[in-house]
Design a protein around this motif. Structure first.
Motif, PDB file in Angstrom:
ATOM      1  N   THR A  44      37.457 -33.800  -3.004  1.00 44.61           N
ATOM      2  CA  THR A  44      36.469 -34.850  -3.295  1.00 44.61           C
ATOM      3  C   THR A  44      37.125 -36.182  -3.655  1.00 44.61           C
ATOM      4  O   THR A  44      36.418 -37.123  -4.022  1.00 44.61           O
ATOM      5  CB  THR A  44      35.540 -34.432  -4.461  1.00 44.61           C
ATOM      6  OG1 THR A  44      36.316 -34.297  -5.661  1.00 44.61           O
ATOM      7  CG2 THR A  44      34.832 -33.131  -4.160  1.00 44.61           C
ATOM      8  N   LEU A  92      39.402 -38.289   4.057  1.00 43.66           N
ATOM      9  CA  LEU A  92      38.224 -37.777   3.358  1.00 43.66           C
ATOM     10  C   LEU A  92      37.169 -38.873   3.202  1.00 43.66           C
ATOM     11  O   LEU A  92      35.973 -38.630   3.398  1.00 43.66           O
ATOM     12  CB  LEU A  92      38.629 -37.242   1.984  1.00 43.66           C
ATOM     13  CG  LEU A  92      37.587 -36.392   1.245  1.00 43.66           C
ATOM     14  CD1 LEU A  92      37.295 -35.116   2.021  1.00 43.66           C
ATOM     15  CD2 LEU A  92      38.094 -36.047  -0.155  1.00 43.66           C
ATOM     16  N   TRP A 150      32.433 -31.408  -1.657  1.00 40.88           N
ATOM     17  CA  TRP A 150      32.460 -32.437  -0.619  1.00 40.88           C
ATOM     18  C   TRP A 150      31.068 -32.991  -0.373  1.00 40.88           C
ATOM     19  O   TRP A 150      30.883 -34.200  -0.196  1.00 40.88           O
ATOM     20  CB  TRP A 150      33.017 -31.826   0.659  1.00 40.88           C
ATOM     21  CG  TRP A 150      33.299 -32.799   1.760  1.00 40.88           C
ATOM     22  CD1 TRP A 150      34.495 -33.382   2.037  1.00 40.88           C
ATOM     23  CD2 TRP A 150      32.378 -33.284   2.750  1.00 40.88           C
ATOM     24  NE1 TRP A 150      34.375 -34.203   3.144  1.00 40.88           N
ATOM     25  CE2 TRP A 150      33.088 -34.161   3.593  1.00 40.88           C
ATOM     26  CE3 TRP A 150      31.025 -33.057   3.001  1.00 40.88           C
ATOM     27  CZ2 TRP A 150      32.493 -34.808   4.664  1.00 40.88           C
ATOM     28  CZ3 TRP A 150      30.421 -33.710   4.061  1.00 40.88           C
ATOM     29  CH2 TRP A 150      31.151 -34.575   4.886  1.00 40.88           C
TER      30      TRP A 150
END
Length: 222
Positions: free
Chosen positions: A179, A14, A93
């Motif tokens: 996130t 991520l 995101w």
């Protein structure tokens, strides 16, 4: 072992995704605005330039708070985004990408402006006299001459986005798999006493940051 499960790899992947996207945005914006600021002179330019550099010195929590205000449900921008996408941008995101872009932008802008400022205007002028279109001059002369500075700025922007914590934590939150980036994951791991996992993530981000800095240093010493 933490390094062989999804919990370990999720924040790494991520973080890399967000750093790539925000690095691209910072590179495009920094190059465009840096070129314009390097070639123009106007009243109040110093004030504008100071504002552009503010994210470099402001505490990340302040940046996160300002982003919450700008993109919050009570703002015009926040209302517009929620109307277009049927959901707010906060704690998504894209919120992490926006926060990383904001903090990474000054590094790209500074490098781009410095690179464009060192180019001899006579070289570009000669190309224009020979009939080259301004876009051709920018693409085939200006950018290649400023390329070392642009590459350094892009790498530094990526590295800064990769290590962003404060603004991302406030604006995007810390949602695992959505996130939760490396810095926020390390913070939570330490807070919960999972030191082995925190060390593993710390080693990863140190290695990635070292590689990014090594690339910049290798270009600057040539």
């Amino acid at each position: 072992m933490p390094m062989f499960n999804e919990e370990f790899f999720s924040p790494i992947w991520l973080s890399v995704q967000i750093a790539i996207v925000s690095g691209m945005f910072a590179t495009i914006l920094g190059t465009t605005i840096g070129f314009w600021m390097a070639r123009t002179s106007f009243k109040g330019k110093l004030i504008i330039e100071t504002l552009l550099m503010m994210p470099l010195i402001l505490p990340p929590t302040v940046i996160g708070f300002l982003l919450l205000v700008i993109f919050g449900k009570h703002s015009v921008i926040g209302h517009a985004i929620e109307w277009l996408f049927n959901q707010p941008v906060i704690f998504t995101w894209w919120a992490a990408a926006i926060a990383s872009t904001v903090v990474a932008f000054p590094l790209m802008y500074q490098s781009a402006k410095a690179g464009f400022s060192t180019i001899d205007a006579d070289i570009e002028g000669a190309a224009k006299v020979d009939g080259a279109h301004p876009i051709q001059v920018f693409t085939y002369i200006t950018v290649p001459l400023a390329l070392p500075s642009l590459l350094s700025g892009a790498v530094l922007s990526f590295a800064r986005a990769l290590g962003e914590f404060g603004a991302t934590f406030m604006f995007a939150g810390n949602i695992p798999g959505k996130t939760q980036t490396l810095p926020t994951a390390i913070y939570v791991a330490i807070d919960s006493g999972r030191m082995e996992l925190a060390w593993a993530w710390t080693i990863c981000i140190v290695i990635l940051s070292f590689i990014m800095l090594l690339v910049v240093r290798s270009h600057s010493t040539r």
